[in-house]
Design a protein around this motif. Structure first.
Motif, PDB file in Angstrom:
ATOM      1  N   PHE A  31      30.572   2.988 -73.781  1.00  0.00           N
ATOM      2  CA  PHE A  31      30.791   3.275 -75.196  1.00  0.00           C
ATOM      3  C   PHE A  31      29.453   3.429 -75.921  1.00  0.00           C
ATOM      4  CE2 PHE A  31      31.505   2.451 -79.623  1.00  0.00           C
ATOM      5  CZ  PHE A  31      32.758   2.974 -79.887  1.00  0.00           C
ATOM      6  N   LEU A  32      28.535   2.511 -75.659  1.00  0.00           N
ATOM      7  CA  LEU A  32      27.233   2.573 -76.325  1.00  0.00           C
ATOM      8  C   LEU A  32      26.471   3.831 -75.918  1.00  0.00           C
ATOM      9  CD1 LEU A  32      25.937  -1.113 -76.363  1.00  0.00           C
ATOM     10  CD2 LEU A  32      26.623   0.312 -78.297  1.00  0.00           C
ATOM     11  N   ALA A  35      27.902   6.753 -77.720  1.00  0.00           N
ATOM     12  CA  ALA A  35      27.471   6.708 -79.120  1.00  0.00           C
ATOM     13  C   ALA A  35      26.024   7.156 -79.245  1.00  0.00           C
ATOM     14  CB  ALA A  35      27.644   5.304 -79.681  1.00  0.00           C
ATOM     15  N   PHE A  38      25.769  10.967 -79.135  1.00  0.00           N
ATOM     16  CA  PHE A  38      26.500  11.726 -80.148  1.00  0.00           C
ATOM     17  C   PHE A  38      25.643  12.715 -80.953  1.00  0.00           C
ATOM     18  CE2 PHE A  38      28.470  12.402 -84.275  1.00  0.00           C
ATOM     19  CZ  PHE A  38      29.734  12.844 -83.896  1.00  0.00           C
ATOM     20  N   ALA A  54      30.082   9.271 -88.019  1.00  0.00           N
ATOM     21  CA  ALA A  54      29.671   8.487 -86.856  1.00  0.00           C
ATOM     22  C   ALA A  54      28.826   7.293 -87.300  1.00  0.00           C
ATOM     23  CB  ALA A  54      28.886   9.362 -85.889  1.00  0.00           C
ATOM     24  N   THR A  57      31.040   4.720 -88.574  1.00  0.00           N
ATOM     25  CA  THR A  57      31.788   4.100 -87.468  1.00  0.00           C
ATOM     26  C   THR A  57      30.956   2.994 -86.833  1.00  0.00           C
ATOM     27  OG1 THR A  57      32.849   6.220 -87.074  1.00  0.00           O
ATOM     28  CG2 THR A  57      33.039   4.570 -85.336  1.00  0.00           C
ATOM     29  N   LEU A  58      29.651   3.254 -86.677  1.00  0.00           N
ATOM     30  CA  LEU A  58      28.772   2.217 -86.132  1.00  0.00           C
ATOM     31  C   LEU A  58      28.721   1.015 -87.076  1.00  0.00           C
ATOM     32  CD1 LEU A  58      25.781   4.408 -84.850  1.00  0.00           C
ATOM     33  CD2 LEU A  58      27.706   3.502 -83.546  1.00  0.00           C
ATOM     34  N   TYR A 174      21.033   7.280 -88.121  1.00  0.00           N
ATOM     35  CA  TYR A 174      22.024   7.052 -87.077  1.00  0.00           C
ATOM     36  C   TYR A 174      21.437   6.201 -85.954  1.00  0.00           C
ATOM     37  CZ  TYR A 174      25.589   7.878 -83.564  1.00  0.00           C
ATOM     38  OH  TYR A 174      26.562   7.703 -82.616  1.00  0.00           O
ATOM     39  N   TRP A 178      22.710   2.663 -84.666  1.00  0.00           N
ATOM     40  CA  TRP A 178      23.021   2.448 -83.251  1.00  0.00           C
ATOM     41  C   TRP A 178      22.278   1.218 -82.727  1.00  0.00           C
ATOM     42  CZ3 TRP A 178      20.670   2.003 -78.533  1.00  0.00           C
ATOM     43  CH2 TRP A 178      21.506   2.100 -77.408  1.00  0.00           C
ATOM     44  N   GLY A 280      35.935   2.388 -83.380  1.00  0.00           N
ATOM     45  CA  GLY A 280      35.916   3.798 -83.000  1.00  0.00           C
ATOM     46  C   GLY A 280      37.234   4.471 -83.344  1.00  0.00           C
TER      47      GLY A 280
END
Lengths: 329, 261, 286
Positions: A31-32, A35, A38, A54, A57-58, A174, A178, A280
């Protein structure tokens, strides 16, 4: 997997833990990694917009996971919005006071963590609905205080301008979000794999029994509050730096307490993967709905929360059939 | 919380042995009700001490005073020469008081092994997780639960649950283990196994104080007996001595249970 | 001194409304054993129905009030059937989260259908006021207080003087015992929960006249009702009355005597919650 019990007796709970294997960490790493990749996807003309979704979402992942860490110690809080907001406001005010952003961010987180110790100390002996009501009230009061401070200090009801994070570069923003989610995941895993896991789980599953076995509830409950609230404040910093403008009503909105709670329950309580996965799914659902209706898109959270309680007490994590998989991370 | 103070440092051996736990005039009032009144006794190293008495005699309240669930209205409690009266539950555990509950209270979302690990990890300050896991394993083997280590606690039988309850309390490395009617609900054969378990705990160097209703168990297990009635100590001595005491007999005859129930 | 008297009167009048909201909540807690976090949303529904009746049909809120009460009673019954009933035996956490989810659902449905704006109801008596010697009292406020007092009187009469009320109190004290003597517990639960929702809706009608209707109007009243029932002791209906009075009067005092008090008075309930909870938890500490 627990089917719905007609009597409604299925508690919101995790499966008994088995020994952990590395395999359990794989979905999380995947998943990471996804991400992380992305921003490098060909996002086309709507890249900026998609990147923003996105990004949030994080942020939602950080909120849900940090909420879950507190819940692991049996403290089901409705005050997460307060610490999110304290992070946002703390950051904005520290910038105003002249601190560089890289310093303002951790200091705001620590300040919010410190404030959480006050709430934690007061609610130490409360449980269940008393705890929930007290935390809910706490959020409202923090908002009232911020709103009633002189406008020159915190902008009053109107709000505050916040300089854009990293000069407004959305890819850099972003990347920072992250990084903070990855950090939150590491903290969550650290809690899961050390003695903290045993302390939190014991307090949650039987506070008096835990005390008889020597678990210092004061220390561990406050520690849970501190960790959880500091991380929530980091999410608040990201929010403030991304939206440039914060006001009490939106920043301390009940929605910011509801979303992490629902996300974590929907994804799978007391796990690391569950809340991240839940964020997510739910954040994207929220955005899709937000696209078609202007108001009330948070209805998703109400619906999902009710359905999860009635039919999916272990959340998404409970859906996995492969029980040999080892302990949920 | 205030730190415990040492009292004169005197751990003098008495004729019966070295003192580990001493209650001095413990009392507890709930409103107007005097649940426990002026209870004093001395518990010696390596001794199995039974507290018996008719229903409502104040036994469980006494145990709650010893483990720190309640604070006494009056009186002091000394553990290994330390005054622990003002210590909260967790600190009493650190000081060396272990407790198993009458109604077993396993942590429902943990395995058997994890349950015991909690005791091993937090029973004394400064324990490391890997070491605590190992000690938990060793205890499961000693208490015959090793085969069930990965089960959830609710998958156990009642006897196994009681073993778990005892194993978890022993994992905190107590000098005195408080047992609240651990035999309750067990069949006679199972009770014999539980008796053996408690003896095993004592033989490993832990002094045991237990509350019990079932007189044959008291006879088999107890080195000394404290008899309570209406919140007060009625008699103390060996099983033979107290059962021969007319006051004890009349206290029991006054109830439906009878002494040899 | 006049200012002080005026403040007291205003606070007491306000407390009628609080008591109405809180007694419904206390009824659900006391009888059904459920802390309904969606309680404020039934108030919101009542407020909107009153607004709709007034704006669309031209019916005065006070006339539509009985109809609204019955309608929301139905909504409450439906809620009980489809959700509450299924978690009666579930852990407290599940119950709490379920009603919480319900609250979010209802509030956001309202937002979706009606938008976030506040809707005001205009009535001919809105600007009226009563003169009691030196004191002046807003007409709608006095009306709301009178209605709340009448309804609370009816509620207490029902609870203490009728068979249904006795059944409710029996169930509240001992569910199993009540079942054994032949009380239909499920029915009592249904009625208590629905009445609780209807009471909130009636309060909502009054709120629409005194303030406005909006999707989020319920939250602040629900929070204050929580403060009141926490202070009264969960499920203690008589305690609700004096706790409401205390909250209403304290708020009025803060509004009058604290500089910028209008903004701060909304924090009074929080101090009450914290004060009570802390006191209680430390008194309970052994």
């Amino acid at each position: 997997m627990s089917a719905r019990n007609v009597e409604g007796g299925t508690p919101v709970r995790a499966a008994p833990r088995r020994e952990l294997t590395l395999g359990a960490a794989l979905p999380l790493l995947a998943f990471l990694a996804l991400a992380a990749l992305f921003p490098f996807l060909p996002l086309g003309s709507r890249a900026e917009f998609l990147l923003q979704i996105a990004f949030f979402t994080l942020v939602a992942g950080i909120m849900a996971l940090s909420w879950d860490i507190l819940a692991r110690s049996g403290q089901v809080s409705l005050a997460h919005a307060a610490f999110y907001g304290l992070g946002a406001y703390g950051y904005a005010l520290l910038l105003k006071a002249g601190l560089p952003w890289a310093l303002a961010m951790p200091v705001a987180a620590l300040l919010a963590g410190g404030a959480s110790l006050i709430l934690g100390a007061v609610t130490m002996r409360l449980s269940g609905m008393y705890f929930a009501i007290a935390t809910l009230a706490f959020t409202e009061v923090v908002r009232t205080i911020i709103q009633n401070l002189p406008e020159s200090v915190a902008g009053g009801a109107t709000g505050l301008l916040v300089p854009a994070l990293l000069g407004g570069n959305s890819r850099a923003q972003y990347a920072l979000a992250w990084g903070l989610l990855a950090f939150t995941v590491l903290v969550s895993l650290a809690v899961r794999l050390t003695r903290l896991h045993f302390a939190f789980a014991a307090i949650r599953q039987g506070e008096e029994t835990a005390r008889v076995l020597g678990v210092s509830i004061v220390r561990f409950k406050l520690l849970a509050f501190f960790i959880s609230s500091s991380l929530a404040a980091l999410a608040g910093v990201l929010y403030a730096g991304k939206t440039f403008f914060i006001n009490p009503l939106e920043t301390f909105s009940l929605a910011n307490s509801i979303a992490p709670l629902t996300t974590s329950i929907f994804g799978g309580l007391y796990t690391t993967l569950g809340p991240v996965l839940g964020a997510g799914v739910l954040r994207v659902a929220e955005e899709l709905l937000h696209n078609s209706v202007k108001n009330g898109y948070l209805v998703v959270y109400g619906l999902v929360l009710m359905l999860s309680i009635l039919w999916l007490p272990r959340g998404l994590m409970g859906l996995r059939r492969n029980k040999k998989h080892g302990g949920d991370l | 919380m205030t730190a415990a103070t040492t009292t004169g440092g005197a751990l003098s051996p008495t004729p019966q042995g070295v003192e580990v736990l001493r209650a001095e005039g413990l009392s507890k009032r709930f409103g107007g009700l005097k649940a426990v009144q002026d209870v004093s006794f001395t518990h010696h190293q390596g001794e199995i001490l039974a507290v018996i008495g008719p229903n409502g005699a104040g036994k469980t309240t006494l145990l709650n005073l010893l483990s720190g669930v309640y604070r006494p209205s009056a009186g002091r409690l000394h553990l290994g020469g330390r005054d622990v009266t003002d210590l909260p539950m967790e600190a009493r555990c650190h000081a060396g008081l272990g407790r198993a509950f009458q109604i077993v209270r396993p942590f429902p979302e943990m395995t058997v092994h994890e349950n015991v690990t909690v005791g091993a990890l937090f029973g004394k300050p400064g324990q490391r997780l890997p070491k605590a896991r190992e000690r938990a394993w060793a205890l499961l083997e000693r208490t015959g639960l090793a085969a069930h280590a990965d089960k959830a606690a609710h998958e156990l039988t009642l006897l196994q649950d009681k073993r778990l309850e005892v194993a978890r309390a022993v994992a905190t490395q107590p000098s005195v283990l408080l047992l609240d009617e651990v035999m309750a609900g067990l069949r006679p054969g199972e009770a014999q196994e539980a008796v053996a378990l408690v003896r095993g705990v004592r033989d490993s160097g832990v002094s045991v104080l237990f509350i019990e209703h079932i007189m044959p168990v008291v006879r088999d297990l107890a080195d000394r007996v404290v008899v309570m009635d209406q919140g007060q100590v009625l008699a103390q001595g060996t099983y033979r001595e107290v059962t021969a005491d007319p006051r004890v007999v009349s206290a029991y005859l006054g109830t439906e249970e009878g002494l040899h129930a | 001194m006049d200012l002080f008297a005026q403040t007291l009167v205003n606070g007491l009048l306000q407390s009628g409304l609080y008591a109405l909201v809180a007694s419904g909540l206390a009824l659900a807690v006391g009888v059904v054993g459920i802390v309904n976090f969606a309680h404020g949303e039934y108030l919101m529904i009542g407020a909107f129905l009153a607004w709709a009746g007034s704006a669309l049909l031209g019916v005065d809120p006070l006339l539509s009030l009985p109809v609204i009460a019955v309608a929301v009673y139905g909504v409450g019954a439906l809620t009980y059937r489809v959700s509450i009933r299924h978690v009666l035996l579930a852990p407290e956490l599940n119950q709490m989260l379920l009603t919480f989810g319900l609250g979010i659902l209802l509030q956001n449905l309202a937002l979706m259908l009606l938008g976030g704006n506040t809707r005001t109801v205009s009535t001919p008596y809105q600007a009226s006021s009563l003169q009691l010697g030196e004191l002046s009292v807003g007409g709608p406020k006095a009306l709301a207080f009178g209605l709340a007092a009448a309804l609370l009187g009816a509620l207490y009469f029902t609870l203490y003087r009728t068979t249904l009320g006795r059944q409710m109190r029996a169930v509240a004290q001992n569910r199993r015992g009540a079942q054994l003597i032949g009380i239909d517990v499920d029915r009592v639960y249904l009625i208590a929960f629905s009445v609780s929702c209807a009471l909130a809706a009636v309060a909502g009608v009054l709120v629409s006249v005194l303030l406005f209707a909006s999707p989020t109007v319920g939250l602040v009243f629900a929070l204050k009702a929580f403060a009141i029932i926490v202070m009264a002791g969960l499920g203690n209906l008589t305690g609700v009355l004096w706790a409401s009075a205390l909250l209403g009067v304290s708020e009025a005092l803060v509004q009058t005597y604290v500089p910028g008090g209008g903004g701060w008075s909304d924090a009074v309930f929080f101090l009450m919650i914290f004060g009570t909870l802390v006191l209680r938890s430390y008194r309970g500490a052994r």
